[in-house]
Design an enzyme around this catalytic site. Structure first.
Site, PDB file in Angstrom:
ATOM      1  N   ASP A 182       0.965  -1.295  -0.113  1.00  0.00           N
ATOM      2  CA  ASP A 182       0.420  -0.270   0.054  1.00  0.00           C
ATOM      3  C   ASP A 182       0.774   1.576   0.111  1.00  0.00           C
ATOM      4  O   ASP A 182       1.908   1.997   0.773  1.00  0.00           O
ATOM      5  CB  ASP A 182      -0.773   0.339   1.058  1.00  0.00           C
ATOM      6  CG  ASP A 182      -2.011   0.999   0.666  1.00  0.00           C
ATOM      7  OD1 ASP A 182      -3.061   0.172   0.466  1.00  0.00           O
ATOM      8  OD2 ASP A 182      -1.603   2.275   1.653  1.00  0.00           O
ATOM      9  N   ASN A 200      -3.328  13.027  -4.836  1.00  0.00           N
ATOM     10  CA  ASN A 200      -3.635  13.481  -5.693  1.00  0.00           C
ATOM     11  C   ASN A 200      -4.599  14.741  -5.380  1.00  0.00           C
ATOM     12  O   ASN A 200      -4.638  15.643  -5.792  1.00  0.00           O
ATOM     13  CB  ASN A 200      -4.806  12.340  -5.263  1.00  0.00           C
ATOM     14  CG  ASN A 200      -4.485  10.729  -6.011  1.00  0.00           C
ATOM     15  OD1 ASN A 200      -4.120  10.783  -7.287  1.00  0.00           O
ATOM     16  ND2 ASN A 200      -5.394   9.880  -5.933  1.00  0.00           N
ATOM     17  N   ARG A 252      10.695 -11.871  -9.792  1.00  0.00           N
ATOM     18  CA  ARG A 252      11.238 -12.586 -11.195  1.00  0.00           C
ATOM     19  C   ARG A 252       9.803 -12.766 -12.156  1.00  0.00           C
ATOM     20  O   ARG A 252       8.966 -12.836 -11.612  1.00  0.00           O
ATOM     21  CB  ARG A 252      12.286 -14.240 -10.610  1.00  0.00           C
ATOM     22  CG  ARG A 252      12.888 -13.659  -9.381  1.00  0.00           C
ATOM     23  CD  ARG A 252      12.862 -14.904  -8.672  1.00  0.00           C
ATOM     24  NE  ARG A 252      11.968 -15.033  -7.492  1.00  0.00           N
ATOM     25  CZ  ARG A 252      11.484 -15.609  -6.615  1.00  0.00           C
ATOM     26  NH1 ARG A 252      12.335 -16.481  -6.705  1.00  0.00           N
ATOM     27  NH2 ARG A 252      10.819 -16.041  -6.218  1.00  0.00           N
ATOM     28  N   GLU A 309      -4.179   2.589  -4.895  1.00  0.00           N
ATOM     29  CA  GLU A 309      -2.758   2.552  -4.426  1.00  0.00           C
ATOM     30  C   GLU A 309      -2.582   0.795  -4.131  1.00  0.00           C
ATOM     31  O   GLU A 309      -1.378   1.090  -3.619  1.00  0.00           O
ATOM     32  CB  GLU A 309      -2.444   3.525  -2.814  1.00  0.00           C
ATOM     33  CG  GLU A 309      -3.119   3.275  -2.342  1.00  0.00           C
ATOM     34  CD  GLU A 309      -4.200   3.932  -2.234  1.00  0.00           C
ATOM     35  OE1 GLU A 309      -5.007   4.375  -0.959  1.00  0.00           O
ATOM     36  OE2 GLU A 309      -5.089   3.817  -2.624  1.00  0.00           O
ATOM     37  N   ARG A 342      13.718  -4.991  -1.024  1.00  0.00           N
ATOM     38  CA  ARG A 342      14.445  -4.544  -1.755  1.00  0.00           C
ATOM     39  C   ARG A 342      13.552  -3.822  -2.478  1.00  0.00           C
ATOM     40  O   ARG A 342      14.443  -2.454  -3.399  1.00  0.00           O
ATOM     41  CB  ARG A 342      14.742  -5.779  -2.805  1.00  0.00           C
ATOM     42  CG  ARG A 342      15.503  -5.223  -4.040  1.00  0.00           C
ATOM     43  CD  ARG A 342      16.283  -6.541  -4.934  1.00  0.00           C
ATOM     44  NE  ARG A 342      15.098  -7.573  -5.655  1.00  0.00           N
ATOM     45  CZ  ARG A 342      14.995  -8.346  -5.026  1.00  0.00           C
ATOM     46  NH1 ARG A 342      16.350  -8.641  -4.264  1.00  0.00           N
ATOM     47  NH2 ARG A 342      14.504  -9.029  -5.797  1.00  0.00           N
TER      48      ARG A 342
END
Length: 345
Positions: free
Chosen positions: A204, A212, A236, A247, A267
């Site tokens: 989220d 917005n 991958r 969102e 990551r």
């Protein structure tokens, strides 16, 4: 000709991609009237010098059922494109390539696929005549058109990630594939980690309403589009990425351990935090995840990951939280399965 028309009509009614892949190679053999000895549909995955070949469907003359690579296969087990010079030529030229001697081989890139990311390889004992090649090209075009229709119905219009209505089917397929692999451990299969499994993560965007409100919905849409690109770059080829609406995004992935799952999500979180979004600047995301349990349900797994997201947002945002770790540490209370159900639709 009547049999060909009937086969095309049958293929047009398929909605499962694996079944459509299988139908393609079967139809290629059938329409050639014995001229084609084998047909192999290949998806090219990876980038640059590390492009590899994932077999989606392969059928030899005389076989009853096509075979395929397991979608969750270890990346390093896939052959490089450079191991197949004709496939490499077809990719580079973005057009069909044919050998000049026996066994006669043709490699045809799928029409309309950016970068020719999929190929059909056919072999025959004799050079194929123009009529047979035209039939194969027509079948391939029909297959590609059907894929386009599936994409239109299954992908989010803005981000081109999968949409939520495809999630349940993919969820059960992923868990079924995982159980099948675990039950068929041959002598050449690597030993699975005790923590290996399928993971579901919910992402989220933090304070997206401010984006917005302050910059407008067009800029907000651009943020969503760029986030989707960062997601694709972080996971991958076989990890499944969804936009559930607004969102909120979902990731379905297979990992060897809880550490690998957390590292993959961390990551992504760092990539988003470090990315300079035009006009907006920096945004962050909160991520919750859960390993899938035996006999799990889409709503149950989503509910656990969603509860981990809620904890992340309530305790500083911009972090990855694992539901099982939160329960083990006593930070949240585990809920009974029947109380975890979430209405996804």
């Amino acid at each position: 000709m009547n049999a060909l028309v009937q086969s095309l009509a049958k293929m047009s009614g398929l909605r499962d991609r694996d079944a459509l892949d299988f139908a393609l190679v079967q139809l290629v053999l059938d329409c050639s009237e014995g001229a084609v000895q084998s047909a192999c549909l290949v998806r090219v995955v990876g980038e640059g010098d590390d492009r590899r070949c994932l077999t989606l469907a392969r059928l030899e003359a005389g076989q009853n059922e096509p075979v395929r690579d397991v979608v969750w296969t270890d990346w390093t087990l896939l052959p490089h494109v450079t191991d197949y010079p004709m496939r490499q030529q077809a990719l580079e030229r973005v057009r069909a390539v044919h050998s000049k001697g026996a066994p006669f081989t043709g490699v045809l890139p799928l029409p309309g696929v950016p970068g020719a990311a999929a190929l059909l390889e056919i072999t025959s004992t004799e050079p194929l005549n123009a009529r047979t090649l035209d039939l194969v090209q027509g079948v391939l075009q029909t297959y590609n058109n059907l894929l386009g229709l599936l994409d239109y119905g299954e992908k989010d219009a803005l981000t081109e990630l999968l949409n939520r209505k495809t999630f349940d089917g993919a969820f059960f397929k992923a868990t079924a594939d995982h159980r099948t692999e675990d039950n068929n451990q041959g002598p050449d299969r690597r030993v699975s980690s005790p923590d290996e499994g399928v993971w579901l993560a919910v992402l989220d965007i933090d304070h997206f309403k401010r984006v917005n409100d302050n910059f407008g919905h067009l800029i907000g849409d651009e943020v969503l589009l760029l986030l989707a690109r960062l997601m694709r770059a972080s996971f991958r080829f076989h990890d499944q990425l969804y936009r559930f609406g607004g969102e909120e995004f979902v990731i379905l992935m297979r990992c060897d351990s809880v550490d690998h799952a957390h590292a993959a999500l961390e990551r992504l979180r760092l990539r988003v935090q470090e990315y300079a979004f035009p006009q907006v600047g920096t945004i962050t995301v909160s991520i919750g995840c859960s390993v899938l349990l035996p006999n799990d349900t889409p709503s149950g797994a989503f509910g656990r990951a969603d509860k981990a997201v809620y904890h992340a947002k309530e305790h500083g945002r911009n972090q990855v939280c694992n539901y099982q770790a939160l329960v083990a540490s006593g930070l949240i209370v585990e809920q009974a399965a029947e109380n975890m159900d979430v209405d996804l639709f």
